[in-house]
Write an enzyme that holds these catalytic residues in place. Structure first.
Site, PDB file in Angstrom:
ATOM      1  CD1 TRP A  71      -1.102   2.388   2.152  1.00 52.14           C
ATOM      2  CD2 TRP A  71      -2.885   1.674   1.024  1.00 52.14           C
ATOM      3  NE1 TRP A  71      -2.019   3.412   2.150  1.00 52.14           N
ATOM      4  CE2 TRP A  71      -3.123   2.999   1.464  1.00 52.14           C
ATOM      5  CE3 TRP A  71      -3.883   1.030   0.296  1.00 52.14           C
ATOM      6  CZ2 TRP A  71      -4.317   3.681   1.199  1.00 52.14           C
ATOM      7  CZ3 TRP A  71      -5.066   1.709   0.033  1.00 52.14           C
ATOM      8  CH2 TRP A  71      -5.277   3.006   0.482  1.00 52.14           C
TER       9      TRP A  71
ATOM     10  CG  ASP B 232      -1.519  11.331   2.153  1.00 49.01           C
ATOM     11  OD1 ASP B 232      -2.330  10.562   1.616  1.00 49.01           O
ATOM     12  OD2 ASP B 232      -1.808  12.048   3.124  1.00 49.01           O
TER      13      ASP B 232
ATOM     14  CD  GLN C 220       1.694   8.963   5.410  1.00 45.79           C
ATOM     15  OE1 GLN C 220       0.804   8.746   6.215  1.00 45.79           O
ATOM     16  NE2 GLN C 220       2.933   9.268   5.781  1.00 45.79           N
TER      17      GLN C 220
ATOM     18  CB  THR D 205       0.729  13.585   5.599  1.00 44.86           C
ATOM     19  OG1 THR D 205       0.229  12.487   4.832  1.00 44.86           O
ATOM     20  CG2 THR D 205       1.089  14.714   4.667  1.00 44.86           C
TER      21      THR D 205
ATOM     22  CG  ASP E 285     -11.709  13.549   6.213  1.00 46.83           C
ATOM     23  OD1 ASP E 285     -11.615  12.551   5.483  1.00 46.83           O
ATOM     24  OD2 ASP E 285     -11.830  13.469   7.444  1.00 46.83           O
TER      25      ASP E 285
END
Length: 640
Positions: free
Chosen positions: A123, A126, A142, A186, A335
């Site tokens: 995975w 960001d 990330q 982040t 968000d």
């Protein structure tokens, strides 16, 4: 000693991917100068199909019900929200269970991109702390080292000499302290005048509280910045009174304040449903009075970005630059809807206030950086080429089970330069970095096509899965002057896609299509009549028939785009297997598409140009380059 950038030669390097079971590791994805030889019978079938379509019939762009091998799987669990970050899984609308498709390994291997950055496996989300240091571009990101789903977030690290060919390095930071044990989230890099690099990032504590932490390179003389030290005084910031413990994240690059030696930075948050950008002074990490900016109804602001752009020339600016001929850009990742919005305005450093030029285009209610699958973007100033470079995360919109099967999830966008659009005064211009053109294979195929209403034409290219296309479209003036008859209130997302016909659209290109057009992704313009009676152009990407597989996103993305007097309708597309990045009018409007074809794969992908308007004759001029693969592999640390 660290390897100098000049000692890395992409021409002699090999890309290493993690291949699925049953698929041989062939090393570097083959050059796309000539991918395959089309048999004569195949040509006949293609021409026959094209003839049938062109024989007084509109393009085969209607929506059909998919036929596929389907199974019901349990609903995908939520990931990230309980810890206070945005949802990290694609949520199908089917409720408690979702339909999944039985993917073959060959299909999933084809989905892996050839020139977009992505880790070997697992995975990624960001982009973090991009910077340039001693000849190397650095990208942190990330990353979950354990799985293709979100969790155990660590900072991945890669370096490049040109933003295209990348070398994986060891992890920069892992969640190993109480203040980031639930995730090294982040952050952004700030380079001080003496060259010191400070990385400020969000940590998720052992009590699931979002705090801000500092880290810095252990050895600044190391061009690769292999080792990082976490500041012993972490955390340096905790949520202030009135801010939720899960609503305080993603610090920006710092900029110099009005006082000598003062540095300021902003952090995204919310109060109720109002998105806000808090500002801190960094000498003692003091929260300044008020907020940099706030917009009611926009919800939590993640991954805030704040930087200057020149209104006078085409150079990028250092984040601290301020003065005459300067506008500032405020960007927030919302968000609530997973969209990246921006607004252009004026920054008053004394009052610590940002004011939008046009309140109707304020952050979260106006313009977006990208109208497709694109989120958590981050810019940095590139001192080597004096430009501002933008990164963005392209997430998945398939099932979690498919991601686990293929063993990876998400890619980064091609880095883009960002400029102020002097012609409109309201938009940014985003454009792929010039280095992407180094992947172009030979001379372009040049084509000019006169498209009658309801026509479509196959374009013969070396590869229709890995290419760069620049196209301009000119609508006959007589029809265009009859705009009074065009429809009003057109909207890409509610239009019905490329199958919805009007007098002046749609017209554009069809990418990642099979030869029968049962799978296709049209990217197109549509001209309607605005409320003022003038022509209004729209730029759209239609994914409704991009795949016959259920359980993947199938929608129409897009927005209006200013096309000024004397301008043709222009687009550029970067197609990389399952990713399509589309730029209209020099980058005023951008759309990123993430698609999952089942038929238009492994040499079966086709490229078309079309005009599905009912009344307009359109002349299309196209240049098409096949693209080589980027070299993305592990750094040979044994040579250090």
């Amino acid at each position: 000693m660290a390897i100098h950038p000049s000692s890395y030669d992409p021409e002699t390097s090999t890309t290493h991917y993690t291949f699925l079971p049953g698929q041989p590791d062939s090393g570097h994805r083959k050059s796309i100068k000539v991918v395959s030889v089309i048999l004569l019978s195949s040509f006949f079938l293609l021409y026959l199909a094209a003839f049938v379509i062109l024989n007084n019939q509109p393009p085969n762009l209607q929506n059909k019900s998919p036929s596929a091998s389907e199974t019901l799987t349990p609903a995908t669990p939520s990931r990230g929200v309980s810890q206070g970050v945005s949802e990290k899984t694609f949520k199908d609308v089917s409720g408690t269970s979702q339909v999944s498709y039985t993917w073959s390994n060959a299909m999933l291997n084809w989905q892996r991109t050839a020139y977009h950055f992505q880790p070997q496996k697992n995975w990624m989300n960001d982009p973090n702390g991009p910077l340039y240091h001693k000849g190397w571009y650095h990208l942190f990101y990330q990353y979950n080292p354990d799985s293709a789903i979100w969790g155990n977030i660590t900072w991945g690290h890669a370096v490049s000499t040109d933003l295209i060919h990348w070398l994986y390095l060891p992890f920069a930071m892992v969640p190993d302290q109480w203040y980031d044990i639930n995730g090294v989230w982040t952050g952004s890099a700030t380079i001080l005048p003496d060259g010191l690099i400070m990385m400020l990032y969000t940590g998720d504590t052992d009590d699931y509280v979002q705090v801000q932490n500092l880290a810095y390179p252990a050895n600044l003389s190391d061009p690769l910045l292999l080792d990082w030290v976490k500041y012993q005084g972490n955390p340096v910031l905790v949520p202030p009174p009135g801010i939720g413990v899960k609503d305080f994240r993603d610090p920006t690059t710092a900029w110099t304040g009005p006082q000598n030696g003062q540095w300021l930075l902003t952090i995204g948050s919310k109060v109720g449903k109002t998105g806000i950008a808090l500002v801190y002074e960094t000498s003692n990490f003091k929260l300044l009075d008020g907020v940099l900016h706030a917009v009611p109804g926009t919800g939590m602001w993640e991954c805030v970005d704040f930087y200057p752009v020149s209104t006078l020339d085409a150079n990028g600016l250092d984040t601290s630059y301020n003065g005459p001929g300067i506008k500032h850009v405020l960007k927030a990742s919302l968000d609530d809807n997973k969209q990246d919005h921006y607004v252009i305005g004026t920054y008053d450093p004394v009052k610590n206030k940002f004011s939008p030029d046009n309140p109707d285009l304020d952050c979260g209610i106006g313009l977006r950086l990208d109208y497709g699958r694109y989120y958590a973007s981050k810019t940095f100033y590139d001192p080597k080429k004096q430009r501002r470079v933008l990164w963005g995360w392209i997430g998945e919109t398939d099932s979690e089970s498919a991601d686990l099967q293929k063993g990876w999830a998400s890619v980064q966008s091609i880095p883009r330069t960002v400029l102020f659009d002097k012609k409109t005064g309201t938009h940014l211009l985003q454009w792929p970095v010039a280095e992407i053109e180094s992947l172009r294979s030979g001379d372009p195929k040049v084509k000019e096509v006169n498209l009658q209403p309801g026509s479509i034409e196959l374009l013969h290219v070396d590869s229709a899965a890995q290419f760069d296309i620049e196209a301009s479209f000119e609508v006959d003036r007589v029809t265009l002057e009859g705009i009074i008859e065009a429809d009003v209130g057109y909207n890409c997302s509610t239009s019905g896609g490329a199958a919805s016909r009007g007098i002046l659209g749609p017209f554009g290109v069809v990418v990642i299509a099979d030869q029968t057009l049962s799978e296709l992704t049209p990217v197109y313009f549509y001209i309607s009549r605005g409320a003022d009676g003038r022509a209004e152009a729209h730029f759209c990407a239609d994914q409704t028939r991009s795949s016959e597989a259920p359980g993947v996103a199938k929608q129409v993305y897009g927005s209006s785009v200013p096309v000024l007097d004397g301008e043709k309708h222009r687009m550029r597309l970067l197609v990389d297997h399952s990713i399509v990045e589309s730029f209209a009018q020099g980058g005023r409007t951008v759309i990123t598409s993430r698609i999952y074809p089942t038929k238009a794969v492994n040499g079966a992908a086709r490229l078309f140009v079309f005009n599905n308007a009912t009344g307009a004759i359109v002349t299309a001029s196209l240049k098409i380059w096949s693209l080589e693969s980027a070299d993305i592999r592990s750094f040979p640390l044994q040579k250090l």
